[in-house]
Design a protein around this motif. Structure first.
Motif, PDB file in Angstrom:
ATOM      1  N   ASP A  81      34.063  50.002  32.577  1.00 28.62           N
ATOM      2  CA  ASP A  81      34.930  51.124  32.950  1.00 28.62           C
ATOM      3  C   ASP A  81      35.318  51.039  34.426  1.00 28.62           C
ATOM      4  O   ASP A  81      36.381  51.509  34.814  1.00 28.62           O
ATOM      5  CB  ASP A  81      34.192  52.450  32.703  1.00 28.62           C
ATOM      6  N   LEU A  82      34.426  50.478  35.225  1.00 23.99           N
ATOM      7  CA  LEU A  82      34.683  50.362  36.670  1.00 23.99           C
ATOM      8  C   LEU A  82      34.258  48.969  37.130  1.00 23.99           C
ATOM      9  O   LEU A  82      33.100  48.582  36.957  1.00 23.99           O
ATOM     10  CB  LEU A  82      33.869  51.433  37.425  1.00 23.99           C
ATOM     11  N   LEU A  83      35.233  48.230  37.658  1.00 28.48           N
ATOM     12  CA  LEU A  83      34.948  46.905  38.234  1.00 28.48           C
ATOM     13  C   LEU A  83      34.977  47.050  39.755  1.00 28.48           C
ATOM     14  O   LEU A  83      35.966  47.555  40.305  1.00 28.48           O
ATOM     15  CB  LEU A  83      36.026  45.905  37.783  1.00 28.48           C
ATOM     16  N   ILE A  84      33.901  46.643  40.415  1.00 28.15           N
ATOM     17  CA  ILE A  84      33.888  46.701  41.883  1.00 28.15           C
ATOM     18  C   ILE A  84      33.795  45.275  42.419  1.00 28.15           C
ATOM     19  O   ILE A  84      32.747  44.616  42.335  1.00 28.15           O
ATOM     20  CB  ILE A  84      32.714  47.562  42.410  1.00 28.15           C
ATOM     21  N   ASN A  85      34.914  44.790  42.927  1.00 28.13           N
ATOM     22  CA  ASN A  85      34.987  43.451  43.527  1.00 28.13           C
ATOM     23  C   ASN A  85      34.548  43.573  44.981  1.00 28.13           C
ATOM     24  O   ASN A  85      35.358  43.851  45.870  1.00 28.13           O
ATOM     25  CB  ASN A  85      36.418  42.915  43.445  1.00 28.13           C
ATOM     26  N   LEU A 122      41.357  43.637  33.866  1.00 26.48           N
ATOM     27  CA  LEU A 122      42.437  44.639  33.881  1.00 26.48           C
ATOM     28  C   LEU A 122      43.161  44.792  32.534  1.00 26.48           C
ATOM     29  O   LEU A 122      43.393  45.926  32.100  1.00 26.48           O
ATOM     30  CB  LEU A 122      43.427  44.317  35.018  1.00 26.48           C
ATOM     31  N   PRO A 123      43.509  43.690  31.847  1.00 26.92           N
ATOM     32  CA  PRO A 123      44.230  43.875  30.579  1.00 26.92           C
ATOM     33  C   PRO A 123      43.442  44.709  29.567  1.00 26.92           C
ATOM     34  O   PRO A 123      44.034  45.490  28.807  1.00 26.92           O
ATOM     35  CB  PRO A 123      44.429  42.433  30.071  1.00 26.92           C
ATOM     36  N   LEU A 124      42.115  44.578  29.569  1.00 30.08           N
ATOM     37  CA  LEU A 124      41.295  45.375  28.633  1.00 30.08           C
ATOM     38  C   LEU A 124      41.381  46.861  28.994  1.00 30.08           C
ATOM     39  O   LEU A 124      41.414  47.726  28.123  1.00 30.08           O
ATOM     40  CB  LEU A 124      39.826  44.911  28.674  1.00 30.08           C
ATOM     41  N   MET A 125      41.400  47.139  30.293  1.00 34.17           N
ATOM     42  CA  MET A 125      41.516  48.536  30.746  1.00 34.17           C
ATOM     43  C   MET A 125      42.896  49.079  30.379  1.00 34.17           C
ATOM     44  O   MET A 125      43.035  50.222  29.945  1.00 34.17           O
ATOM     45  CB  MET A 125      41.297  48.626  32.265  1.00 34.17           C
ATOM     46  N   ALA A 132      38.972  51.623  36.006  1.00 33.47           N
ATOM     47  CA  ALA A 132      39.238  51.635  37.448  1.00 33.47           C
ATOM     48  C   ALA A 132      38.693  50.357  38.089  1.00 33.47           C
ATOM     49  O   ALA A 132      37.721  49.776  37.601  1.00 33.47           O
ATOM     50  CB  ALA A 132      38.575  52.851  38.092  1.00 33.47           C
ATOM     51  N   ILE A 133      39.374  49.944  39.148  1.00 41.01           N
ATOM     52  CA  ILE A 133      38.930  48.772  39.916  1.00 41.01           C
ATOM     53  C   ILE A 133      38.888  49.154  41.392  1.00 41.01           C
ATOM     54  O   ILE A 133      39.872  49.691  41.924  1.00 41.01           O
ATOM     55  CB  ILE A 133      39.886  47.573  39.702  1.00 41.01           C
ATOM     56  N   ASP A 171      50.664  54.708  36.249  1.00 35.18           N
ATOM     57  CA  ASP A 171      51.103  55.448  35.058  1.00 35.18           C
ATOM     58  C   ASP A 171      50.552  54.831  33.771  1.00 35.18           C
ATOM     59  O   ASP A 171      50.952  55.197  32.669  1.00 35.18           O
ATOM     60  CB  ASP A 171      52.639  55.493  35.008  1.00 35.18           C
ATOM     61  N   LEU A 172      49.649  53.862  33.922  1.00 39.20           N
ATOM     62  CA  LEU A 172      49.087  53.185  32.740  1.00 39.20           C
ATOM     63  C   LEU A 172      47.635  53.581  32.493  1.00 39.20           C
ATOM     64  O   LEU A 172      46.949  52.994  31.659  1.00 39.20           O
ATOM     65  CB  LEU A 172      49.161  51.651  32.918  1.00 39.20           C
ATOM     66  N   GLY A 173      47.165  54.551  33.254  1.00 42.73           N
ATOM     67  CA  GLY A 173      45.800  55.046  33.024  1.00 42.73           C
ATOM     68  C   GLY A 173      44.713  54.247  33.723  1.00 42.73           C
ATOM     69  O   GLY A 173      43.530  54.481  33.493  1.00 42.73           O
ATOM     70  N   VAL A 174      45.099  53.296  34.573  1.00 49.81           N
ATOM     71  CA  VAL A 174      44.079  52.504  35.286  1.00 49.81           C
ATOM     72  C   VAL A 174      44.231  52.748  36.792  1.00 49.81           C
ATOM     73  O   VAL A 174      45.315  52.576  37.350  1.00 49.81           O
ATOM     74  CB  VAL A 174      44.218  50.996  34.985  1.00 49.81           C
TER      75      VAL A 174
END
Ligand SMILES: NC(=O)c1ccc[n+]([C@@H]2O[C@H](COP(=O)([O-])OP(=O)(O)OC[C@H]3O[C@@H](n4cnc5c(N)ncnc54)[C@H](OP(=O)(O)O)[C@@H]3O)[C@@H](O)[C@H]2O)c1
Length: 260
Positions: A81-85, A122-125, A132-133, A171-174
């Protein structure tokens, strides 16, 4: 329960992200090279907060390692749900004095790993219209820094990349957020061999990594594109370059960072 994947989770800002998110009942996927540190952190947080933790020890400077992280997560059916680079490092010295291999490693970790992990998750999100990233940039992103040229440029890349993705995805929910910490307590300066004799070092105010993390998560809650975190002084530092001719700017910064 949501799950966050944090790169560079073994120390510093990444470790504090893990602790804060665990206290908010977030399951964790912890990535860095130091298997022992990650295992200890995972054991501590899963028993303290009853969360699920997964450790993936990888050196993220290669494409194979980034794909291994993604494949491991997929194989275990974990939804990120959250990727933190967050994994990254700096290196002090004039560009031509430093080993080119180390500069290329920095580009691989600070830039390529962020682009590739973002490209994988990202594509999965986007399909879920949720996620969120957080990409860890720096106040170093706002101007060139002589004697840390590759590092500052890598963070400028991350800032620009993240802000563009924020606009593409809002606007894509991410949600995409670039955080720009100023000097923060961690292993960063020791690992970078940053000399204590520079004006830059002696005028630094160190923020705590906990404060940086809390501020960053507040900015994510507000769906900001960018957050300059770690104290008001950092807001001044990032805005000064807008007012100065670039030759003058890079000259002034060079004097601050020159080893005396
Ligand atoms: N501290 C500051 O003043 C400051 C300011 C602005 C931005 N930042 C940024 O904040 C981020 C975190 O740094 P930090 O300050 O917390 O420094 P840190 O304490 O040195 O932590 C760096 C983390 O990255 C991991 N890492 C390093 N090389 C790696 C590799 N090849 N593959 C996988 N993981 C690797 C390290 O773990 P292992 O060694 O176990 O792999 C560690 O967990 C970095 O992107 C840094 O540029 C820091």
């Amino acid at each position: 329960m949501t799950t966050a994947l944090i790169t560079g989770a073994s120390t510093g800002i990444g470790e504090k992200f893990a602790k804060e998110l665990a206290s908010r009942q977030t399951n964790l996927v912890l990535v860095a090279r130091s298997q022992d540190k990650l295992d200890n952190l995972a054991t501590e947080l899963s028993s303290k907060y009853q969360i699920k933790t997964t450790v993936i020890a990888q050196d993220l400077t290669t494409t194979a390692a980034r794909k291994a992280v993604f494949d491991t997560v997929q194989a275990q059916n974990i939804t990120i749900d959250l990727l933190i680079n967050n994994a990254g490092f700096g290196d002090y010295g004039a560009f031509s004095d430093r080993p080119l291999s180390k500069m290329m490693e920095m580009v691989q970790l600070n830039i390529s790993a962020v682009v590739e992990l973002t490209g994988l998750f990202l594509p999965l999100m986007q399909t879920r219209k949720d996620g969120a990233i957080i990409n860890v940039s720096s106040i170093a992103a706002f101007q060139p820094i002589p004697y840390m040229s590759v590092y500052a440029a890598s963070k400028a890349f991350i800032l620009n990349f993240s802000e563009a993705l924020w606009a593409e995805n809002k606007d894509l929910g991410v949600r995409i957020l670039a955080i720009c910490p100023g000097p923060t307590e961690s292993e960063f300066y020791d690992r970078a061999d940053f000399p204590k004799s520079t004006t830059a070092f002696n005028t630094m105010t160190m923020a705590s990594a906990e404060a940086v993390v809390k501020e960053s998560l507040r900015a994510l809650d507000k769906s900001q594109s960018t957050a300059v975190v770690g104290g008001f002084k950092n807001q001044i530092i990032v805005n000064l370059p807008r007012l100065m001719p670039r030759d003058l700017l890079v000259g002034v910064v060079g004097k601050q960072f020159k080893h005396i």
